[in-house]
Design a protein around this motif. Structure first.
Motif, short mmCIF file in Angstrom:
data_model
loop_
_atom_site.label_atom_id
_atom_site.label_comp_id
_atom_site.label_asym_id
_atom_site.label_seq_id
_atom_site.Cartn_x
_atom_site.Cartn_y
_atom_site.Cartn_z
N TYR A 150 0.73 -1.15 0.12
CA TYR A 150 0.15 -0.07 -0.04
C TYR A 150 0.65 1.08 -0.25
O TYR A 150 0.36 1.93 0.30
CB TYR A 150 -1.10 0.26 0.89
CG TYR A 150 -0.36 -0.26 2.42
CD1 TYR A 150 0.52 1.23 3.14
CD2 TYR A 150 -0.02 -1.26 3.69
CE1 TYR A 150 1.64 0.72 4.30
CE2 TYR A 150 0.45 -1.68 4.11
CZ TYR A 150 0.83 -0.32 4.84
OH TYR A 150 2.09 -0.60 6.21
N VAL A 151 2.18 1.47 0.11
CA VAL A 151 3.06 1.95 0.35
C VAL A 151 4.03 2.63 -1.27
O VAL A 151 4.12 1.71 -2.21
CB VAL A 151 4.35 1.89 0.89
CG1 VAL A 151 5.43 3.22 1.05
CG2 VAL A 151 3.67 1.59 2.37
N PHE A 152 3.22 4.04 -1.92
CA PHE A 152 3.35 3.81 -3.25
C PHE A 152 4.02 6.03 -3.85
O PHE A 152 3.30 6.73 -3.92
CB PHE A 152 2.12 3.70 -4.33
CG PHE A 152 1.92 2.52 -4.22
CD1 PHE A 152 2.38 1.86 -5.70
CD2 PHE A 152 0.48 1.78 -3.79
CE1 PHE A 152 2.10 0.62 -5.47
CE2 PHE A 152 0.52 0.82 -3.72
CZ PHE A 152 1.04 -0.42 -5.30
N GLY B 111 -2.17 -2.09 -2.72
CA GLY B 111 -3.29 -1.19 -1.58
C GLY B 111 -2.92 0.17 -2.58
O GLY B 111 -2.86 0.88 -2.65
N SER B 112 -3.22 1.37 -0.42
CA SER B 112 -3.49 2.53 -1.20
C SER B 112 -3.64 3.16 0.15
O SER B 112 -4.78 2.30 1.14
CB SER B 112 -4.93 2.05 -2.14
OG SER B 112 -5.95 2.31 -1.82
N MET B 113 -3.24 4.10 0.38
CA MET B 113 -3.63 5.26 1.24
C MET B 113 -3.65 6.49 0.69
O MET B 113 -2.93 7.06 0.08
CB MET B 113 -2.56 5.23 2.84
CG MET B 113 -1.98 4.23 3.09
SD MET B 113 -1.16 4.22 4.56
CE MET B 113 0.61 4.60 3.43
N ASP B 114 -5.04 7.28 1.12
CA ASP B 114 -5.10 8.55 0.86
C ASP B 114 -5.96 9.59 2.22
O ASP B 114 -5.84 10.66 1.93
CB ASP B 114 -6.11 8.73 -0.45
CG ASP B 114 -7.57 8.72 -0.15
OD1 ASP B 114 -7.79 8.02 0.90
OD2 ASP B 114 -8.70 8.45 -0.44
N ALA C 113 -5.40 6.44 -6.28
CA ALA C 113 -5.59 5.12 -5.88
C ALA C 113 -5.90 4.18 -6.97
O ALA C 113 -5.75 3.36 -6.85
CB ALA C 113 -5.57 5.70 -4.47
N LEU C 114 -7.21 5.10 -7.29
CA LEU C 114 -8.11 3.90 -7.66
C LEU C 114 -7.42 3.95 -9.30
O LEU C 114 -7.65 2.46 -9.93
CB LEU C 114 -9.75 4.73 -8.05
CG LEU C 114 -10.48 4.56 -6.46
CD1 LEU C 114 -11.38 5.65 -6.59
CD2 LEU C 114 -10.74 3.56 -6.26
N LEU C 115 -7.28 5.08 -9.76
CA LEU C 115 -6.37 4.77 -10.97
C LEU C 115 -5.36 3.80 -11.24
O LEU C 115 -5.26 2.66 -11.99
CB LEU C 115 -6.13 6.24 -12.10
CG LEU C 115 -7.13 6.79 -12.47
CD1 LEU C 115 -5.93 8.01 -12.97
CD2 LEU C 115 -7.85 6.22 -13.28
N ALA D 270 -7.78 -3.11 -2.80
CA ALA D 270 -6.70 -3.11 -1.12
C ALA D 270 -6.61 -2.10 -0.87
O ALA D 270 -5.74 -1.60 0.20
CB ALA D 270 -5.75 -3.88 -1.03
N PRO D 271 -7.50 -0.71 -0.14
CA PRO D 271 -7.46 0.23 0.87
C PRO D 271 -6.51 -0.11 1.70
O PRO D 271 -7.29 -1.08 2.76
CB PRO D 271 -8.04 0.86 0.54
CG PRO D 271 -9.60 0.31 -0.73
CD PRO D 271 -8.80 -0.91 -0.99
#
Length: 467
Positions: free
Chosen positions: A138-140, A167-170, A190-192, A215-216
């Motif tokens: 989730y770390v980008f 994953g993603s974090m916003d 994140a969605l893209l 996977a948010p």
């Protein structure tokens, strides 16, 4: 009347394993004190008691399994591969303090670091009997390169089956979350990024080596919009969904303060309960939470060692299983489970759950083995392919050596595997191909992986120190 052989049976290459104990982990928990297993190409052709059938054609390898137990390959349902290069830090912290301490370092990771960490994390698990692993990345960070492709390429060299939960974090500190502002993506980004990973890498075919999940990360690092839109994206694309849930009392408090409800009710309000969803940890679950998971068939990745490392608590696994909740095992990231091995979680799941209210009746050896095999396949949506040793399933299997000193006086092989010392892996197959032989990875140089991971850990530490 015997069934006729298929027309292409003469060209199948077969591997025969004999003289071994076998725990199939099928619906009846069928076991053989001394049995055989035949692999044809990448598929289990037959399994049974005694010696293998006579007259098998194109047998390219015969394996004497004396002193061994054969089980399905272990299935890891939750991990963070990148954390291999930040092990041994913040060792006396609870979850929220641990995250705050480590987010600034993690937010400097790049593709080369992730590739090295992937091979360290996955290599350690595969050496310990894992044949399928799920990683929640989730770390980008901006400018870090194509992290998804870097991870999958590194995993392919090891040879294991992968579910990469993109994953993603916003939700950063300025929005009331935990990650620093520079460590998150925008909601749209994140969605893209998730959709791109699915379109580029997800393979839904039988026997696929790569699945992608949406996977948010967790309620305290993502917006409600990202949760809702992430669920819609996943279901539009036909992929599974993964996140962290109900891990700590601090998370429970956070959700009540921010959303006016507990984590499970919040997830349900955003479309995040269902048979296509699994969540990591689920330590602090009420009776109504467990009932909601059972009703919706939402899965759980139980990570006993990490839960203990971060003082999160004891998950109510016996109650979940009794209610019909799908449960598998997870290593979790190696910054909260430095050993990085899933086969030790078989033992830790059993022991830690016996400290709970069910005491000695909580779990037994065979329940624990099922969690680590079929339960994991169930959580990842792959029970038609893996998780048990049955004809027609993929040849993902492990030969555990149980005739050495560590297990020599334990008569029952499943008890020896779960209660005893970590058993050496003599052979491990994925798709009928060896990924471990004599306790060593077959496709990569373990020493080179260790050197590279050490160098990348040092480089990351320098960059983080420079700010």
């Amino acid at each position: 009347m015997a069934a006729s052989a298929s027309p292409d049976s003469a060209v199948k290459q077969r591997i025969v394993i004999e003289n071994c104990a076998i725990a199939t982990v099928d619906a009846d928990d069928t076991e053989y004190a001394s049995g055989y297993l035949v692999v044809a190409d990448n598929i289990i052709e037959s399994v049974g008691a005694g010696r293998a059938p006579e007259g098998l054609e194109n047998v390219v390898r015969r394996i004497d399994g004396t002193g061994h137990l054969v089980t399905p390959g272990l299935v890891n349902t939750h991990h963070h591969f990148y954390q291999w290069i930040t092990r041994g830090l913040a060792t006396d912290h609870n979850l929220f303090n641990w995250l705050v301490a480590l987010y600034p370092t993690w937010a400097r990771i790049d593709a080369e670091m992730l590739a090295a960490a992937t091979q360290g994390s996955l290599g350690m698990m595969v050496k310990g009997g894992v044949t399928t692993a799920s990683d929640h990345h989730y770390v980008f960070p901006h400018g870090s390169g194509d992290l998804v492709s870097a991870e999958l390429a590194a995993a392919a060299e090891i040879g294991a089956r992968i579910t990469l939960a993109r994953g993603s974090m916003d939700r950063s500190e300025k929005d009331g979350g935990l990650p620093p502002d520079f460590a998150v993506e925008t909601t749209e980004g994140a969605l893209l990024g998730t959709e791109e990973a699915i379109d580029k890498h997800h393979d839904a075919s039988f026997g696929s080596m790569v699945h992608i999940a949406a996977a948010p990360c967790s309620p305290f690092s993502i917006s409600t919009e990202l949760l809702r839109e992430g669920a819609a994206l996943a279901r539009r694309k036909g992929v599974r969904m993964h996140t962290h849930g109900s891990e700590t009392v601090e998370e429970e408090k956070f959700c009540h303060e921010l959303f006016g409800m507990g984590p499970t009710d919040y997830f349900e309000s955003t479309g995040w309960l269902g048979e296509d969803v699994w969540m990591a940890h689920c330590v602090h679950m009420t009776d109504s939470d467990i009932a909601a998971f059972a009703r919706t068939r939402t899965g759980v990745a139980h990570c006993p060692s990490s839960n203990a490392r971060l003082a999160a608590g004891i998950a109510r696994v016996p109650d979940m299983l009794a209610a019909g909740v799908p449960v598998g095992l997870g290593v979790d990231g190696t910054a909260s489970n430095e050993s990085g091995e899933l086969h030790t979680e078989l033992r830790n799941a059993l022991l830690i759950n016996r400290l709970g209210s069910h005491r000695e009746a909580a779990l037994n050896a065979r329940t624990s083995l099922r969690l680590g095999t079929y339960g994991g396949a169930q959580v990842l949506g792959r029970t038609a392919e893996i998780g048990s040793l049955e004809p027609g399933k993929l040849a993902d299997l492990v030969l555990w050596k149980l005739d050495g000193l560590g297990h020599s006086s334990i008569a029952d092989p499943v008890t020896a595997l779960v209660f005893g010392a970590a058993a050496p892996v003599t052979l491990s197959f994925v798709n009928g191909k060896p990924v471990v032989e004599d306790n060593h990875l077959t496709n990569v140089d373990e020493d080179a992986i260790a050197r590279t991971a050490r160098a990348e850990a040092q480089r990351l530490a320098r960059i983080a120190a420079e700010g």
